[in-house]
Motif scaffolding. Structure first.
Motif, mmCIF file in Angstrom:
data_model
loop_
_atom_site.group_PDB
_atom_site.id
_atom_site.type_symbol
_atom_site.label_atom_id
_atom_site.label_comp_id
_atom_site.label_asym_id
_atom_site.label_seq_id
_atom_site.Cartn_x
_atom_site.Cartn_y
_atom_site.Cartn_z
ATOM 1 N N ILE A 1 0.869 -1.179 0.000
ATOM 2 C CA ILE A 1 0.000 0.000 0.000
ATOM 3 C C ILE A 1 0.908 1.231 0.000
ATOM 4 O O ILE A 1 1.801 1.333 0.842
ATOM 5 N N GLY A 2 0.706 2.150 -0.920
ATOM 6 C CA GLY A 2 1.584 3.302 -0.936
ATOM 7 C C GLY A 2 1.123 4.400 -1.863
ATOM 8 O O GLY A 2 0.073 4.312 -2.498
ATOM 9 N N ASP A 3 1.922 5.487 -1.925
ATOM 10 C CA ASP A 3 1.606 6.575 -2.833
ATOM 11 C C ASP A 3 2.753 6.777 -3.814
ATOM 12 O O ASP A 3 3.881 6.370 -3.571
ATOM 13 N N PHE A 4 2.424 7.395 -4.944
ATOM 14 C CA PHE A 4 3.324 7.462 -6.085
ATOM 15 C C PHE A 4 3.194 8.828 -6.751
ATOM 16 O O PHE A 4 2.228 9.559 -6.543
ATOM 17 N N ASP A 5 4.159 9.142 -7.603
ATOM 18 C CA ASP A 5 4.082 10.290 -8.504
ATOM 19 C C ASP A 5 4.318 9.791 -9.922
ATOM 20 O O ASP A 5 5.123 8.877 -10.147
ATOM 21 N N VAL A 6 3.625 10.406 -10.888
ATOM 22 C CA VAL A 6 3.818 10.074 -12.291
ATOM 23 C C VAL A 6 3.840 11.370 -13.088
ATOM 24 O O VAL A 6 3.185 12.356 -12.711
ATOM 25 N N ASP A 7 4.602 11.388 -14.172
ATOM 26 C CA ASP A 7 4.607 12.536 -15.060
ATOM 27 C C ASP A 7 3.331 12.511 -15.895
ATOM 28 O O ASP A 7 3.086 11.570 -16.648
ATOM 29 N N GLY A 8 2.512 13.542 -15.752
ATOM 30 C CA GLY A 8 1.249 13.598 -16.458
ATOM 31 C C GLY A 8 1.407 13.973 -17.918
ATOM 32 O O GLY A 8 2.454 14.481 -18.342
ATOM 33 N N PRO A 9 0.379 13.761 -18.723
ATOM 34 C CA PRO A 9 0.437 14.095 -20.157
ATOM 35 C C PRO A 9 0.351 15.600 -20.376
ATOM 36 O O PRO A 9 -0.095 16.362 -19.514
ATOM 37 N N GLY A 10 0.790 16.041 -21.546
ATOM 38 C CA GLY A 10 0.618 17.431 -21.930
ATOM 39 C C GLY A 10 1.381 18.423 -21.091
ATOM 40 O O GLY A 10 0.994 19.599 -21.006
ATOM 41 N N GLY A 11 2.459 17.988 -20.425
ATOM 42 C CA GLY A 11 3.262 18.903 -19.640
ATOM 43 C C GLY A 11 2.582 19.432 -18.395
ATOM 44 O O GLY A 11 2.932 20.516 -17.910
ATOM 45 N N ILE A 12 1.631 18.695 -17.825
ATOM 46 C CA ILE A 12 0.917 19.171 -16.632
ATOM 47 C C ILE A 12 1.731 18.969 -15.359
ATOM 48 O O ILE A 12 1.318 19.396 -14.284
ATOM 49 N N GLY A 13 2.878 18.323 -15.473
ATOM 50 C CA GLY A 13 3.729 18.114 -14.307
ATOM 51 C C GLY A 13 3.428 16.811 -13.594
ATOM 52 O O GLY A 13 2.774 15.917 -14.127
ATOM 53 N N LYS A 14 3.896 16.728 -12.354
ATOM 54 C CA LYS A 14 3.742 15.510 -11.575
ATOM 55 C C LYS A 14 2.295 15.357 -11.089
ATOM 56 O O LYS A 14 1.681 16.319 -10.633
ATOM 57 N N VAL A 15 1.798 14.139 -11.193
ATOM 58 C CA VAL A 15 0.443 13.818 -10.742
ATOM 59 C C VAL A 15 0.548 12.795 -9.612
ATOM 60 O O VAL A 15 1.214 11.768 -9.762
ATOM 61 N N PRO A 16 -0.070 13.046 -8.449
ATOM 62 C CA PRO A 16 -0.010 12.086 -7.342
ATOM 63 C C PRO A 16 -0.976 10.931 -7.559
ATOM 64 O O PRO A 16 -2.113 11.118 -7.994
ATOM 65 N N LEU A 17 -0.514 9.731 -7.262
ATOM 66 C CA LEU A 17 -1.338 8.532 -7.350
ATOM 67 C C LEU A 17 -1.275 7.781 -6.025
ATOM 68 O O LEU A 17 -0.328 7.921 -5.258
ATOM 69 N N ARG A 18 -2.298 6.962 -5.773
ATOM 70 C CA ARG A 18 -2.244 5.982 -4.678
ATOM 71 C C ARG A 18 -2.299 4.586 -5.293
ATOM 72 O O ARG A 18 -2.950 4.384 -6.325
ATOM 73 N N GLY A 19 -1.623 3.643 -4.663
ATOM 74 C CA GLY A 19 -1.578 2.289 -5.218
ATOM 75 C C GLY A 19 -1.703 1.223 -4.155
ATOM 76 O O GLY A 19 -1.188 1.374 -3.042
ATOM 77 N N THR A 20 -2.404 0.156 -4.495
ATOM 78 C CA THR A 20 -2.474 -1.040 -3.651
ATOM 79 C C THR A 20 -2.213 -2.257 -4.531
ATOM 80 O O THR A 20 -2.707 -2.328 -5.664
ATOM 81 N N PHE A 21 -1.444 -3.214 -4.005
ATOM 82 C CA PHE A 21 -1.077 -4.399 -4.781
ATOM 83 C C PHE A 21 -1.131 -5.629 -3.884
ATOM 84 O O PHE A 21 -0.817 -5.557 -2.697
ATOM 85 N N VAL A 22 -1.525 -6.751 -4.487
ATOM 86 C CA VAL A 22 -1.596 -8.032 -3.781
ATOM 87 C C VAL A 22 -0.693 -9.030 -4.503
ATOM 88 O O VAL A 22 -0.662 -9.077 -5.739
ATOM 89 N N PHE A 23 0.028 -9.825 -3.716
ATOM 90 C CA PHE A 23 0.936 -10.839 -4.254
ATOM 91 C C PHE A 23 0.593 -12.192 -3.639
ATOM 92 O O PHE A 23 0.204 -12.271 -2.471
#
Length: 339
Positions: free
Chosen positions: A273-295
């Protein structure tokens, strides 16, 4: 605009490989039950619990020794500040906006009346040893408005631990699907506080990166499911390796990594469980994301079986998208029925 494959950069913690577990035995039920019948019964019990929970807005039951207390679980909602973890899960705020906003929260949506959640595509997958289950659903959040019903589509993924005859919610992740957008700044996103089980953090880091890049064979379950931020972001199996979200790298920030089971070394299900940053489209800069993963551990190796990445949305932005010019007031929700 050129889209690039989904790339995850993860700060790995030190640790070693956990040992393979033995299948969990279940004493409940008739002795004549086959494994297939037991699995069907257990899955039906969880399905009933989930559907019943949609009719309430109660705090989840979190007391269990199937999850390491220092990591615990979490609940992620669609809003920028909708992150609850650790001891906060004992008294969380209403996920569906049934409690009045705190003083000063001028843009917090408050649904002062009946609302309803409906399941549209509930999927329940049991782990091989039945110690856990991961769930996904498309939800219809139905709000009464002007004698009619406003329908807000949501997606939800969940992880449950099987503790005796109880299913315990480990995490829930709810999101409103939309294209990546620059943060508005009206509701700064809350971040997680890092806490990990060191014995699995490093192996799971490698598996997550390998599965999403598609560069490491055997890191992605053939039945895996990944939900992304946008409406069409829904990938299964091998298609996850070519998933595209934003431009360039997805960068992991703080994370909480744990296992399901009373022994870390014997656990066959783990979660991230965590949070992330991604480069958004169209030069909008960094976009914050949240993520959950199961293994799940299969044939002695960890593989990714479920993931959910989302961008939060402010309550005011959501209300504007749903109600448009009919929106008069947020707290409590009031509409101009003639608009």
């Amino acid at each position: 605009m050129t889209r690039t494959p989904l790339l995850l950069l993860i700060a790995a913690a030190c640790g070693g490989d956990p040992k393979q577990t033995k299948p969990l035995t279940v004493s409940a039920g008739a002795p004549s039950e086959t494994e297939e019948l037991v699995r069907s019964r257990v899955a039906s019990e969880l399905t009933e619990d989930i559907l019943a929970s949609y009719e309430r807005d109660d705090p989840p039951e979190v007391a269990t020794d199937m999850v390491r207390a220092e990591v615990g679980g979490a609940r992620i909602g669609f809003g920028a500040t909708d992150i609850v973890f650790g001891d906060e899960l004992l008294h969380p705020p209403s996920l569906w906006r049934h409690d009045a906003p705190k003083p000063g929260a001028t843009n917090r949506l408050f649904v002062d009346g009946d609302s309803e959640l409906r399941s549209k595509d509930l999927r329940v997958v049991l782990s091989a040893d039945r110690s856990a289950a991961w769930v996904s659903d498309d939800l219809s959040w139905r709000l009464p408005a002007c004698g009619r019903t406003a329908v807000v589509p949501m997606r939800s993924t969940e992880l449950y631990a099987h503790d005796g005859d109880r299913w315990i919610l480990v995490f829930q992740h709810v999101s409103f699907a939309r294209p990546l957008a620059a943060p508005t700044g009206d509701a700064p996103m809350r971040r997680f506080k890092q806490q990990v089980v060191r014995d699995v953090a490093d192996p799971l880091s490698a598996v997550l990166q390998g599965a999403l890049l598609g560069r490491v064979r055997g890191t992605l379950g053939t039945d895996a499911h990944l939900v992304g931020p946008d409406v069409g972001d829904d990938w299964f199996g091998a298609a996850i390796a070519s998933a595209q979200i934003g431009n360039g790298n997805i960068r992991a920030q703080e994370r909480r990594v744990g296992t399901i089971g009373r022994s870390v070394g014997r656990a066959t299900v783990a979660y991230w469980i965590g949070d992330f940053d991604v480069d958004g489209p169209g030069g909008i800069g960094k976009v914050p994301l949240r993520g959950t993963f199961v293994f799940e551990k299969r044939d002695g190796n960890w593989v990714l079986v479920q993931g959910h990445l989302s961008q939060p949305i402010g309550d005011d932005a959501l209300a504007q998208k749903v109600f448009g010019t009919a929106l008069v007031q947020m707290s409590p929700l009031r509409l101009d029925c003639g608009a």
